[in-house]
Design an enzyme around this catalytic site. Structure first.
Site, PDB file in Angstrom:
ATOM      1  N   LYS A 111     -13.115 -39.313 -56.389  1.00 11.30           N
ATOM      2  CA  LYS A 111     -13.245 -38.349 -56.419  1.00 11.30           C
ATOM      3  C   LYS A 111     -14.447 -37.886 -57.367  1.00 11.30           C
ATOM      4  O   LYS A 111     -15.102 -36.631 -56.361  1.00 11.30           O
ATOM      5  CB  LYS A 111     -12.727 -39.493 -57.913  1.00 11.30           C
ATOM      6  CG  LYS A 111     -11.092 -38.885 -57.833  1.00 11.30           C
ATOM      7  CD  LYS A 111     -10.593 -39.825 -59.130  1.00 11.30           C
ATOM      8  CE  LYS A 111      -8.758 -39.228 -59.451  1.00 11.30           C
ATOM      9  NZ  LYS A 111      -8.259 -39.898 -60.078  1.00 11.30           N
ATOM     10  N   LYS A 190      -3.530 -35.290 -46.332  1.00 10.93           N
ATOM     11  CA  LYS A 190      -2.903 -35.710 -47.335  1.00 10.93           C
ATOM     12  C   LYS A 190      -1.989 -35.135 -48.226  1.00 10.93           C
ATOM     13  O   LYS A 190      -3.125 -34.412 -49.040  1.00 10.93           O
ATOM     14  CB  LYS A 190      -3.138 -37.258 -47.983  1.00 10.93           C
ATOM     15  CG  LYS A 190      -2.048 -38.080 -49.679  1.00 10.93           C
ATOM     16  CD  LYS A 190      -3.530 -38.238 -49.957  1.00 10.93           C
ATOM     17  CE  LYS A 190      -2.783 -38.727 -51.490  1.00 10.93           C
ATOM     18  NZ  LYS A 190      -3.063 -39.095 -53.035  1.00 10.93           N
ATOM     19  N   LYS A 193      -2.750 -32.059 -55.136  1.00 10.78           N
ATOM     20  CA  LYS A 193      -2.856 -31.013 -55.623  1.00 10.78           C
ATOM     21  C   LYS A 193      -4.221 -30.200 -55.468  1.00 10.78           C
ATOM     22  O   LYS A 193      -4.429 -29.871 -55.732  1.00 10.78           O
ATOM     23  CB  LYS A 193      -2.307 -31.079 -57.126  1.00 10.78           C
ATOM     24  CG  LYS A 193      -2.996 -32.300 -57.648  1.00 10.78           C
ATOM     25  CD  LYS A 193      -2.161 -31.988 -59.239  1.00 10.78           C
ATOM     26  CE  LYS A 193      -2.308 -33.371 -59.804  1.00 10.78           C
ATOM     27  NZ  LYS A 193      -1.782 -34.432 -59.346  1.00 10.78           N
TER      28      LYS A 193
HETATM   29  P1  ADP Z   1      -2.616 -35.707 -56.631  1.00  7.69           P
HETATM   30  O1  ADP Z   1      -2.988 -36.759 -55.246  1.00  7.69           O
HETATM   31  O2  ADP Z   1      -1.278 -34.173 -55.656  1.00  7.69           O
HETATM   32  O3  ADP Z   1      -3.293 -35.502 -57.321  1.00  7.69           O
HETATM   33  P2  ADP Z   1      -1.273 -37.789 -57.495  1.00  7.69           P
HETATM   34  O4  ADP Z   1      -2.753 -38.581 -57.483  1.00  7.69           O
HETATM   35  O5  ADP Z   1      -1.614 -37.691 -58.987  1.00  7.69           O
HETATM   36  O6  ADP Z   1      -0.490 -37.099 -56.514  1.00  7.69           O
HETATM   37  O7  ADP Z   1      -0.305 -39.259 -57.020  1.00  7.69           O
HETATM   38  C1  ADP Z   1       0.706 -39.353 -58.012  1.00  7.69           C
HETATM   39  C2  ADP Z   1       1.500 -40.170 -57.686  1.00  7.69           C
HETATM   40  O8  ADP Z   1       1.741 -39.355 -56.278  1.00  7.69           O
HETATM   41  C3  ADP Z   1       0.617 -41.989 -57.237  1.00  7.69           C
HETATM   42  O9  ADP Z   1       1.569 -42.515 -56.886  1.00  7.69           O
HETATM   43  C4  ADP Z   1       0.972 -40.968 -55.660  1.00  7.69           C
HETATM   44  O10 ADP Z   1       0.421 -42.656 -54.670  1.00  7.69           O
HETATM   45  C5  ADP Z   1       1.787 -40.485 -55.359  1.00  7.69           C
HETATM   46  N1  ADP Z   1       1.487 -39.129 -54.283  1.00  7.69           N
HETATM   47  C6  ADP Z   1       0.512 -38.443 -53.888  1.00  7.69           C
HETATM   48  N2  ADP Z   1       0.453 -37.927 -53.112  1.00  7.69           N
HETATM   49  C7  ADP Z   1       0.856 -38.727 -52.483  1.00  7.69           C
HETATM   50  C8  ADP Z   1       0.725 -38.129 -50.598  1.00  7.69           C
HETATM   51  N3  ADP Z   1       1.014 -36.719 -50.299  1.00  7.69           N
HETATM   52  N4  ADP Z   1       2.417 -39.107 -50.222  1.00  7.69           N
HETATM   53  C9  ADP Z   1       2.400 -40.296 -50.944  1.00  7.69           C
HETATM   54  N5  ADP Z   1       2.543 -40.518 -52.104  1.00  7.69           N
HETATM   55  C10 ADP Z   1       1.238 -39.213 -52.934  1.00  7.69           C
END
Ligand code: ADP
Ligand code: TRP
Length: 321
Positions: A111, A190, A193
């Site tokens: 981050k 990956k 958001k």
């Molecule tokens: P983002 O990357 O969109 O900010 P978060 O970090 O808030 O998403 O992730 C929330 C949950 O969703 C976590 O448990 C994370 O491991 C899962 N997750 C997020 N993006 C993915 C992805 N591309 N593939 C698999 N799991 C994901």
């Protein structure tokens, strides 16, 4: 009966990476024990500074989770802030957490590398997460791969407390789905958001179609054979399609004669159909004005009952009573 706990940050709109990485495994676990799922709005403050948007996201995550199959009769859904004792536990846990351990957290380093301010909240984020988990005597914590290290930190902190104060905490076990690899986004990275490459679970039809059609591919002409193993389209299709349907798409890739545009259309139709029952449920929930508030209030009540017991045990163990 085992206790299952997980949390999700309301820092944006839920996408299919969240669905397959975290939500679907968590929803499936509802059958295996007593599940507690919460919306991590304290955590979201580390990255979201717009109060109206934070409130809106919280509602939306609750709505989307319920629409996707969270069953409030069995599972407690609640807001992290409805159990403010977790912040007290965070403080207690932080007094045994080595700074060096937090400095090694991938999520923190990533981050900051992406330009987020290295505030103390972002740094101690894993300690709050440990408190979230330990305050419910959780057995199993379903999370996406990127959260695994946070579970290890939680176990280390619990072990440290138990070494110092005796048997205070149960050691939780992380559960990542071996079958769900990282879901790729429109650009093949990956899906996240923060990369702007998402396909939202409940996006509007026209917008979703447009996004699927914008998946990045190579420039192979229609006639050319294409490599299914290198294609984001195939990877995404595999999440929704049956074995047979997937084999068929792979064959058509290898044969040539079909353009990427046609494959994308096929993917869109499949994913739109997949979420159709959940869209219907979502509309029903939205028509019932008090439903979400009632579910969250019920969930908070159940969560508090456990948190109060555990905190009484913790305060006594460390000498704060
Ligand atoms: P983002 O990357 O969109 O900010 P978060 O970090 O808030 O998403 O992730 C929330 C949950 O969703 C976590 O448990 C994370 O491991 C899962 N997750 C997020 N993006 C993915 C992805 N591309 N593939 C698999 N799991 C994901
Ligand atoms: N850090 C998790 C994420 O970003 C959300 C979270 C907060 C969580 N507290 C938790 C997940 C406790 C599992 C257990 O996805």
């Amino acid at each position: 009966m085992i206790r299952i706990l997980s949390g999700i940050q309301p820092s944006g709109v839920l996408h299919i990476g969240n669905y397959f990485g975290m939500m679907r495994p968590a929803l499936q676990l509802q059958d295996e024990g007593e599940a507690f799922y919460f919306i991590a709005n304290y955590h979201a403050l580390t990255s979201l500074r717009d109060p109206a948007l934070l409130r809106e996201n919280v509602r939306r995550v609750a709505l989307d989770f319920l629409a996707c199959g969270l069953d409030p009769k069995r599972t407690a859904l609640f807001l992290q802030t409805d159990v403010p004792q977790v912040t007290e536990l965070t403080w207690i846990l932080s007094t045994v957490t080595p700074v060096s351990r937090l400095e090694l957290a991938h999520s923190y380093k990533d981050k900051v590398a992406r330009g987020m301010a290295a505030n103390a909240g972002l740094f101690t984020y894993p300690v709050l997460m440990a408190a979230d988990i330990l305050i419910y005597d959780s057995d199993v914590v379903p999370v996406g791969k990127d959260q695994k290290q946070h579970i290890e930190i939680t176990r280390d902190i619990a072990t440290r407390i138990n070494e110092i104060y005796g048997d205070v905490f149960k050691l939780p076990e992380g559960r990542t789905q071996a079958t769900t690899e990282v879901v790729p986004g429109l650009d093949g990275q990956k899906m996240s958001k923060s990369y702007g490459n998402t396909i939202d679970i409940f996006g509007e039809e026209k917008e979703l179609r447009k996004r699927v059609m914008s998946i990045v591919t190579d420039s192979a002409p229609v006639d050319a054979p294409k490599d299914p193993d290198k294609s984001t389209i195939v990877q995404l299709y595999s999440l929704f399609a049956s074995k047979h349907e997937l084999a068929e798409m792979r064959e058509r890739f290898e044969k040539g004669g079909t353009g990427y545009g046609d494959f994308k259309k096929q993917l869109f139709e499949k994913l739109w159909e997949y979420f159709a029952p959940m869209r219907k449920r979502r509309e029903e929930i939205q028509r019932d004005k008090s439903y979400i508030d009632d579910v969250l209030a019920q969930g908070a009540k159940r969560a508090n009952a456990i948190a109060d017991q555990v905190m009484a045990r913790v305060r006594k163990a460390v000498g704060l009573t």
